[in-house]
Scaffold this active site. Structure first.
Site, short mmCIF file in Angstrom:
data_model
loop_
_atom_site.label_atom_id
_atom_site.label_comp_id
_atom_site.label_asym_id
_atom_site.label_seq_id
_atom_site.Cartn_x
_atom_site.Cartn_y
_atom_site.Cartn_z
N ASP A 73 0.85 -1.20 0.00
CA ASP A 73 0.00 0.00 0.00
C ASP A 73 0.88 1.25 0.00
O ASP A 73 1.74 1.40 0.86
CB ASP A 73 -0.93 -0.01 1.21
N SER A 124 -6.99 4.21 -1.49
CA SER A 124 -6.87 2.75 -1.58
C SER A 124 -8.19 2.08 -1.95
O SER A 124 -8.18 0.98 -2.51
CB SER A 124 -6.38 2.18 -0.25
N ASP A 176 -10.22 -2.51 6.49
CA ASP A 176 -9.61 -1.38 5.78
C ASP A 176 -9.80 -1.56 4.27
O ASP A 176 -10.07 -2.66 3.78
CB ASP A 176 -8.12 -1.31 6.15
N THR A 178 -8.13 -1.84 1.39
CA THR A 178 -7.52 -2.82 0.49
C THR A 178 -8.04 -4.24 0.71
O THR A 178 -8.41 -4.92 -0.25
CB THR A 178 -5.98 -2.75 0.57
N ARG A 189 -15.72 3.73 2.55
CA ARG A 189 -14.79 2.81 3.21
C ARG A 189 -14.86 2.84 4.73
O ARG A 189 -14.39 1.92 5.39
CB ARG A 189 -13.35 3.13 2.76
N GLU A 342 -1.71 -7.85 1.67
CA GLU A 342 -1.40 -6.42 1.68
C GLU A 342 -0.40 -6.06 2.77
O GLU A 342 -0.59 -6.40 3.93
CB GLU A 342 -2.67 -5.59 1.91
N ASP A 347 2.05 2.64 3.48
CA ASP A 347 1.22 3.83 3.28
C ASP A 347 1.02 4.60 4.59
O ASP A 347 1.21 5.81 4.64
CB ASP A 347 -0.14 3.39 2.72
N LYS A 348 0.65 3.90 5.63
CA LYS A 348 0.28 4.60 6.87
C LYS A 348 1.48 5.34 7.46
O LYS A 348 1.34 6.42 8.02
CB LYS A 348 -0.33 3.61 7.86
N HIS A 351 2.20 8.42 5.36
CA HIS A 351 1.31 9.49 5.84
C HIS A 351 1.90 10.15 7.08
O HIS A 351 1.81 11.35 7.27
CB HIS A 351 -0.06 8.91 6.21
N ASP A 389 -0.98 0.27 -4.75
CA ASP A 389 -2.27 0.85 -5.11
C ASP A 389 -2.14 2.30 -5.56
O ASP A 389 -2.96 2.79 -6.31
CB ASP A 389 -3.29 0.69 -3.98
N HIS A 390 -1.11 2.99 -5.08
CA HIS A 390 -0.89 4.38 -5.47
C HIS A 390 0.50 4.80 -5.01
O HIS A 390 1.10 4.14 -4.16
CB HIS A 390 -1.95 5.30 -4.84
N HIS A 433 -1.19 11.05 -0.59
CA HIS A 433 -0.90 10.16 -1.72
C HIS A 433 -0.47 11.03 -2.90
O HIS A 433 -0.79 12.21 -2.96
CB HIS A 433 -2.15 9.39 -2.16
#
Ligand SMILES: [Zn+2]
Length: 470
Positions: A73, A124, A176, A178, A189, A342, A347-348, A351, A389-390, A433
């Site tokens: 992610d 996501s 979550d 994904t 989501r 995943e 990702d987290k 962030h 995913d991004h 993102h």
């Protein structure tokens, strides 16, 4: 505090000459070819040791018995390069770098108010909906069309319906985005559990809908759902035939076995569907390290997160166990399995502008990729796809410099300093993102489908073709 430095590599301390680099590249190539040529031994499926035929299968296609889809992610090219530099060195290679076919894919979402227009930066949920259903949707939507109500079947659902064994594994909450895109259909989501349905009236059981993400996962019953997110499963269902039960009780009443520790996962036989809920929220981070600042930091090393709860399994453990159970459950069947894995907190922690957190999760994800590739070595009819995913925030900038955001400098395992910048938002604040294309790599039947520049939605059709789903 235990450092994460691995045993010294043979190349350490020696300048990599042009000749040596070439030799390493050739060795890598030979290794890659060897990986393709390893005899399959006593496996029941696809047993042969003809490297040309195996290479052709990567290029031309053919049916796959199993698909393992691994999603990092927020794992753009920067995140991969940062983790590679830190752990195995600039000239080293991660497991995910060894896949034979590599391309790039576009990741954009569409605008909720006008789905004819792109939303250039996806989240996501929309991106996952792309590869799990083949449809573009708006940010926040989980496997529903831009109207917010029309559910479209996911590759996991189609595989399950066709008789494949299925699994969905994450380091995040299992509700979550994904993991949810394969196992649920909601307008937003955030609709994790029965108490969280404000933004999903059409899916609310009180309105005759299929319920929250957790309620839908309990009803779907894949062979394996492994991750965090036990909190939403403790919520009480508000209507329909399971009214008054918690979501966990609903799952158990349908025959699902609930596990809560790494030890239980280890000894699980997998004769019944397994719901592994190893934390109330996301699983703990693998690594810790310095916090970046506007002025930068002194060079520092990452460390193992000693506060990590040891009852929580690591991603590679969950992946290995999932593969082993899915393989065993499908052994006497014409159909194999579909597994999504995943690595969520790359990702987290991007962030959160936490470089060591992000790198530790990327390395843990790479260990899960290695587990999938180990299986593929003896099961050549398995398609393994590794992608993201991004894109995300982190950038490698000139060592020791500062940027408009925050930076931290890490001393890598090969002894050089690596400066990482986070500058997609005003600090402190959640980094954003980005809208870049990301890497997609694959090996096995249909792997050549990832070559060139494709779109995220094309991955759905690749999986569908590989498993002959309709
Ligand atoms: Zn994110």
């Amino acid at each position: 505090m235990k450092l994460t430095r691995p045993a010294p590599r043979r190349s350490e301390g020696r300048p990599v000459t042009r000749f040596r680099r070439r030799r390493l590249a050739v060795a890598g190539l030979i290794l890659a070819v060897t990986a393709i040529a390893v005899p399959t031994g006593a496996t029941a499926h696809g047993s042969h040791n003809d490297p040309t035929a195996d290479a052709r299968r990567n290029v031309v296609g053919g049916a796959a018995r199993n698909v393992i889809l691994l999603i990092g992610d927020g794992m753009g090219d920067s995140e991969i390069t940062i983790a590679r530099n830190y752990q195995v060195g600039a000239n080293g290679r991660l497991a995910m770098d060894s896949l034979p076919m590599t391309g790039a894919y576009t990741t954009y979402a569409v605008q909720k108010d006008d789905p004819t227009k792109p939303d250039y930066v996806t989240d996501s949920a929309a991106s996952g909906t792309g590869w799990s259903t083949g449809h573009k949707t708006y940010n926040g939507a989980v496997s529903v069309l831009p109207d917010g109500t029309t559910a479209v079947p996911t590759s996991l659902e189609l595989a399950k319906r066709a008789g494949y064994r299925t699994g969905d594994v994450t380091t995040a909450e299992i509700e979550d985005a994904t993991p949810a895109v394969q196992t649920a259909h909601v307008a937003e989501r955030s609709c994790y559990g029965p108490d969280d349905m404000a933004d999903c009236p059409a899916q609310d059981v009180r309105n005759g809908g299929p319920g929250s993400i957790a309620e839908q996962q309990a009803a779907l019953q894949p062979d394996l759902l492994l991750g965090g997110g036990s909190a939403a499963y403790q919520q009480v269902i508000k209507g329909g035939r399971y009214a008054g039960m918690t979501v966990r009780q609903k799952a158990e009443s349908l025959g699902t076995e609930v596990l809560t520790t790494a030890g239980e996962l280890k000894s699980a036989r997998g004769h019944r569907p397994i719901l592994g809920l190893f934390a109330p929220g996301n699983l703990d981070l693998e690594w810790t390290g310095p916090t970046p600042t506007e002025q930068g930091t002194q060079p520092a090393r990452c460390a193992i997160n000693t506060a990590r709860n040891s009852d929580q399994p690591h991603l590679a453990e969950m992946t290995t166990k999932a593969i082993s159970i899915l393989d065993a459950r499908s052994r006497h069947s014409r159909r194999g399995f579909f597994l999504q894995v995943e690595g969520a907190s790359i990702d987290k922690q991007d962030h959160a502008a936490n470089p060591c957190g992000q790198i530790g999760e990327t390395i843990a994800f790479d260990a899960a990729v290695r587990s999938a590739l180990d299986y593929q070595r003896t099961h050549r009819d398995t398609l393994v796809v590794v992608t993201a995913d991004h894109g995300h925030t982190s950038q490698i900038v000139e060592t020791g410099t500062t940027t408009a955001g925050v930076t931290a400098t890490l001393t890598t395992n090969e002894g050089a300093d690596l400066t990482i910048s986070y500058a997609t938002t005003e600090y402190p604040g959640s980094q954003q993102h980005t809208g870049t294309q990301v890497r997609i790599a694959a090996g096995g039947p249909q792997a050549a489908s990832v070559l060139g520049v494709t779109d995220q939605t094309d991955l759905f059709f690749t999986v569908r073709r590989a498993l002959s789903l309709h």
